[in-house]
Scaffold this motif. Structure first.
Motif, PDB file in Angstrom:
ATOM      1  N   LEU A  98      46.110  32.755  43.249  1.00  0.00           N
ATOM      2  CA  LEU A  98      45.237  33.290  42.111  1.00  0.00           C
ATOM      3  C   LEU A  98      46.170  34.686  41.674  1.00  0.00           C
ATOM      4  CD1 LEU A  98      42.662  32.109  40.882  1.00  0.00           C
ATOM      5  CD2 LEU A  98      41.634  34.066  42.057  1.00  0.00           C
ATOM      6  N   VAL A  99      45.968  35.068  40.510  1.00  0.00           N
ATOM      7  CA  VAL A  99      46.589  36.168  40.091  1.00  0.00           C
ATOM      8  C   VAL A  99      45.556  37.460  39.705  1.00  0.00           C
ATOM      9  CG1 VAL A  99      47.961  37.436  38.100  1.00  0.00           C
ATOM     10  CG2 VAL A  99      48.698  35.170  38.918  1.00  0.00           C
ATOM     11  N   ASP A 100      45.717  38.404  40.299  1.00  0.00           N
ATOM     12  CA  ASP A 100      44.573  39.414  40.299  1.00  0.00           C
ATOM     13  C   ASP A 100      44.733  40.343  39.068  1.00  0.00           C
ATOM     14  OD1 ASP A 100      46.790  41.202  40.929  1.00  0.00           O
ATOM     15  OD2 ASP A 100      45.732  41.942  42.813  1.00  0.00           O
ATOM     16  N   SER A 101      43.898  41.431  38.941  1.00  0.00           N
ATOM     17  CA  SER A 101      44.036  42.268  37.668  1.00  0.00           C
ATOM     18  C   SER A 101      45.342  42.945  37.846  1.00  0.00           C
ATOM     19  CB  SER A 101      42.907  43.329  37.687  1.00  0.00           C
ATOM     20  OG  SER A 101      42.820  43.684  38.756  1.00  0.00           O
ATOM     21  N   ASN A 102      46.083  42.881  38.586  1.00  0.00           N
ATOM     22  CA  ASN A 102      47.166  43.701  38.467  1.00  0.00           C
ATOM     23  C   ASN A 102      48.576  42.977  38.509  1.00  0.00           C
ATOM     24  OD1 ASN A 102      45.854  45.907  39.319  1.00  0.00           O
ATOM     25  ND2 ASN A 102      46.221  45.910  41.582  1.00  0.00           N
ATOM     26  N   GLY A 103      48.337  41.405  38.209  1.00  0.00           N
ATOM     27  CA  GLY A 103      49.330  40.644  38.132  1.00  0.00           C
ATOM     28  C   GLY A 103      50.075  40.233  39.308  1.00  0.00           C
ATOM     29  N   PHE A 156      35.086  35.116  49.936  1.00  0.00           N
ATOM     30  CA  PHE A 156      33.736  34.989  49.284  1.00  0.00           C
ATOM     31  C   PHE A 156      32.861  36.244  49.696  1.00  0.00           C
ATOM     32  CE2 PHE A 156      35.870  30.818  49.311  1.00  0.00           C
ATOM     33  CZ  PHE A 156      35.281  30.355  47.768  1.00  0.00           C
ATOM     34  N   LYS A 157      31.808  36.407  49.156  1.00  0.00           N
ATOM     35  CA  LYS A 157      30.620  37.426  49.204  1.00  0.00           C
ATOM     36  C   LYS A 157      29.681  37.047  48.610  1.00  0.00           C
ATOM     37  CE  LYS A 157      32.098  41.569  48.173  1.00  0.00           C
ATOM     38  NZ  LYS A 157      32.422  43.200  47.435  1.00  0.00           N
ATOM     39  N   ILE A 158      28.700  37.578  49.346  1.00  0.00           N
ATOM     40  CA  ILE A 158      27.445  37.120  48.623  1.00  0.00           C
ATOM     41  C   ILE A 158      26.605  38.447  47.852  1.00  0.00           C
ATOM     42  CG2 ILE A 158      24.876  36.579  49.159  1.00  0.00           C
ATOM     43  CD1 ILE A 158      26.708  34.254  50.079  1.00  0.00           C
ATOM     44  N   GLU A 159      26.405  38.375  46.638  1.00  0.00           N
ATOM     45  CA  GLU A 159      26.035  39.525  45.763  1.00  0.00           C
ATOM     46  C   GLU A 159      24.493  38.943  45.108  1.00  0.00           C
ATOM     47  OE1 GLU A 159      28.563  40.645  42.764  1.00  0.00           O
ATOM     48  OE2 GLU A 159      29.810  41.777  43.891  1.00  0.00           O
ATOM     49  N   GLY A 160      23.679  39.661  45.667  1.00  0.00           N
ATOM     50  CA  GLY A 160      22.298  39.297  45.650  1.00  0.00           C
ATOM     51  C   GLY A 160      22.118  37.634  46.083  1.00  0.00           C
ATOM     52  N   ASP A 161      21.747  36.785  45.107  1.00  0.00           N
ATOM     53  CA  ASP A 161      21.641  35.576  45.955  1.00  0.00           C
ATOM     54  C   ASP A 161      22.748  34.615  45.239  1.00  0.00           C
ATOM     55  OD1 ASP A 161      20.930  35.733  43.029  1.00  0.00           O
ATOM     56  OD2 ASP A 161      19.229  34.352  43.193  1.00  0.00           O
ATOM     57  N   LYS A 162      23.831  35.125  44.723  1.00  0.00           N
ATOM     58  CA  LYS A 162      25.030  34.353  44.509  1.00  0.00           C
ATOM     59  C   LYS A 162      25.963  34.558  45.368  1.00  0.00           C
ATOM     60  CE  LYS A 162      24.417  33.263  39.881  1.00  0.00           C
ATOM     61  NZ  LYS A 162      24.412  32.077  39.094  1.00  0.00           N
ATOM     62  N   LYS A 163      26.931  33.468  45.454  1.00  0.00           N
ATOM     63  CA  LYS A 163      28.016  33.661  46.442  1.00  0.00           C
ATOM     64  C   LYS A 163      29.376  33.577  45.239  1.00  0.00           C
ATOM     65  CE  LYS A 163      30.903  30.772  49.576  1.00  0.00           C
ATOM     66  NZ  LYS A 163      30.687  29.563  50.272  1.00  0.00           N
ATOM     67  N   VAL A 164      30.186  34.860  45.206  1.00  0.00           N
ATOM     68  CA  VAL A 164      31.033  35.009  44.344  1.00  0.00           C
ATOM     69  C   VAL A 164      32.417  35.124  44.995  1.00  0.00           C
ATOM     70  CG1 VAL A 164      29.452  36.285  42.684  1.00  0.00           C
ATOM     71  CG2 VAL A 164      30.736  37.528  44.493  1.00  0.00           C
ATOM     72  N   ARG A 165      33.404  34.848  44.258  1.00  0.00           N
ATOM     73  CA  ARG A 165      34.886  34.836  44.867  1.00  0.00           C
ATOM     74  C   ARG A 165      35.245  36.240  44.498  1.00  0.00           C
ATOM     75  NH1 ARG A 165      38.340  30.728  41.628  1.00  0.00           N
ATOM     76  NH2 ARG A 165      36.987  31.640  39.629  1.00  0.00           N
ATOM     77  N   VAL A 166      36.058  36.812  45.627  1.00  0.00           N
ATOM     78  CA  VAL A 166      36.749  38.088  45.794  1.00  0.00           C
ATOM     79  C   VAL A 166      38.261  37.985  45.866  1.00  0.00           C
ATOM     80  CG1 VAL A 166      36.497  40.158  46.776  1.00  0.00           C
ATOM     81  CG2 VAL A 166      34.645  38.831  46.672  1.00  0.00           C
ATOM     82  N   ALA A 167      38.861  38.803  45.044  1.00  0.00           N
ATOM     83  CA  ALA A 167      40.311  39.050  45.392  1.00  0.00           C
ATOM     84  C   ALA A 167      40.487  40.096  46.722  1.00  0.00           C
ATOM     85  CB  ALA A 167      40.994  39.638  44.146  1.00  0.00           C
ATOM     86  N   LYS A 168      41.252  39.386  47.306  1.00  0.00           N
ATOM     87  CA  LYS A 168      41.613  40.032  48.648  1.00  0.00           C
ATOM     88  C   LYS A 168      42.382  41.360  48.542  1.00  0.00           C
ATOM     89  CE  LYS A 168      39.930  37.435  52.137  1.00  0.00           C
ATOM     90  NZ  LYS A 168      39.182  37.877  53.300  1.00  0.00           N
ATOM     91  N   THR A 169      43.247  41.298  47.684  1.00  0.00           N
ATOM     92  CA  THR A 169      44.198  42.526  47.365  1.00  0.00           C
ATOM     93  C   THR A 169      43.414  43.642  46.894  1.00  0.00           C
ATOM     94  OG1 THR A 169      44.759  41.502  45.168  1.00  0.00           O
ATOM     95  CG2 THR A 169      46.152  41.452  46.888  1.00  0.00           C
ATOM     96  N   THR A 170      42.512  43.460  45.648  1.00  0.00           N
ATOM     97  CA  THR A 170      41.848  44.521  44.861  1.00  0.00           C
ATOM     98  C   THR A 170      40.461  44.652  45.319  1.00  0.00           C
ATOM     99  OG1 THR A 170      41.339  43.096  43.232  1.00  0.00           O
ATOM    100  CG2 THR A 170      43.473  44.443  43.004  1.00  0.00           C
ATOM    101  N   GLY A 171      39.868  43.635  45.946  1.00  0.00           N
ATOM    102  CA  GLY A 171      38.323  43.731  46.346  1.00  0.00           C
ATOM    103  C   GLY A 171      37.389  43.413  45.043  1.00  0.00           C
ATOM    104  N   GLU A 172      38.081  43.176  43.815  1.00  0.00           N
ATOM    105  CA  GLU A 172      37.288  42.855  42.794  1.00  0.00           C
ATOM    106  C   GLU A 172      36.835  41.257  42.724  1.00  0.00           C
ATOM    107  OE1 GLU A 172      40.259  43.430  39.475  1.00  0.00           O
ATOM    108  OE2 GLU A 172      40.215  45.616  39.781  1.00  0.00           O
ATOM    109  N   VAL A 173      35.667  41.427  42.149  1.00  0.00           N
ATOM    110  CA  VAL A 173      34.972  39.986  41.844  1.00  0.00           C
ATOM    111  C   VAL A 173      35.710  39.266  40.921  1.00  0.00           C
ATOM    112  CG1 VAL A 173      32.789  38.797  41.127  1.00  0.00           C
ATOM    113  CG2 VAL A 173      32.599  40.877  42.610  1.00  0.00           C
ATOM    114  N   ILE A 174      36.039  37.961  41.128  1.00  0.00           N
ATOM    115  CA  ILE A 174      36.623  36.981  40.197  1.00  0.00           C
ATOM    116  C   ILE A 174      35.798  36.347  39.517  1.00  0.00           C
ATOM    117  CG2 ILE A 174      38.346  35.087  39.936  1.00  0.00           C
ATOM    118  CD1 ILE A 174      39.306  36.070  42.798  1.00  0.00           C
ATOM    119  N   ASN A 175      35.879  36.701  37.942  1.00  0.00           N
ATOM    120  CA  ASN A 175      34.878  36.194  37.059  1.00  0.00           C
ATOM    121  C   ASN A 175      35.050  34.592  37.079  1.00  0.00           C
ATOM    122  OD1 ASN A 175      37.338  36.383  35.655  1.00  0.00           O
ATOM    123  ND2 ASN A 175      36.349  37.208  33.885  1.00  0.00           N
ATOM    124  N   GLY A 176      34.283  33.787  36.540  1.00  0.00           N
ATOM    125  CA  GLY A 176      34.508  32.239  36.489  1.00  0.00           C
ATOM    126  C   GLY A 176      33.652  31.502  37.406  1.00  0.00           C
TER     127      GLY A 176
END
Length: 104
Positions: free
Chosen positions: A72-77, A84-104
């Motif tokens: 996957l390409v992060d926000s920096n290219g 994966f991380k649990i945010e509230g009651d949702k399981k979301v994908r997280v970029a390992k390099t930046t720690g940002e949540v991946i939308n979609g």
């Protein structure tokens, strides 16, 4: 196993003849662990003339890549692994390099 790469994700090829190329995932085949990336891994097929295609000839089309050969390409290219991380009651994908949540 959870889907780390999904349809519509922007990925970069890590290995093979198209190493370094980027494209969007157009199809995911989870049973075969393969993905189809737009404009990457083009192969030529010799096709016979049919009613749908009266010309026939040599056609280019995309072939699948193994999911381990794309990242996957992060926000920096840059290529990143996916966690994966649990945010509230949702399981979301997280970029390992930046720690940002991946939308979609």
């Amino acid at each position: 196993m959870a889907a780390k790469i999904k349809k519509g994700d922007r990925v970069v090829v890590l290995a093979g003849k198209d190493k370094g190329k980027q494209g969007a995932v157009t199809q995911v085949l989870p049973k075969e662990n393969r993905v189809l990336v737009q404009g990457v891994n083009l192969v030529q097929r010799h096709t016979k003339a049919t009613q749908a295609d009266p010309q026939g000839g040599i056609k280019s089309k995309e072939a699948t890549l193994h999911v381990s050969n794309v990242a996957l390409v992060d926000s920096n290219g840059k290529p990143t692994r996916v966690g994966f991380k649990i945010e509230g009651d949702k399981k979301v994908r997280v970029a390992k390099t930046t720690g940002e949540v991946i939308n979609g």
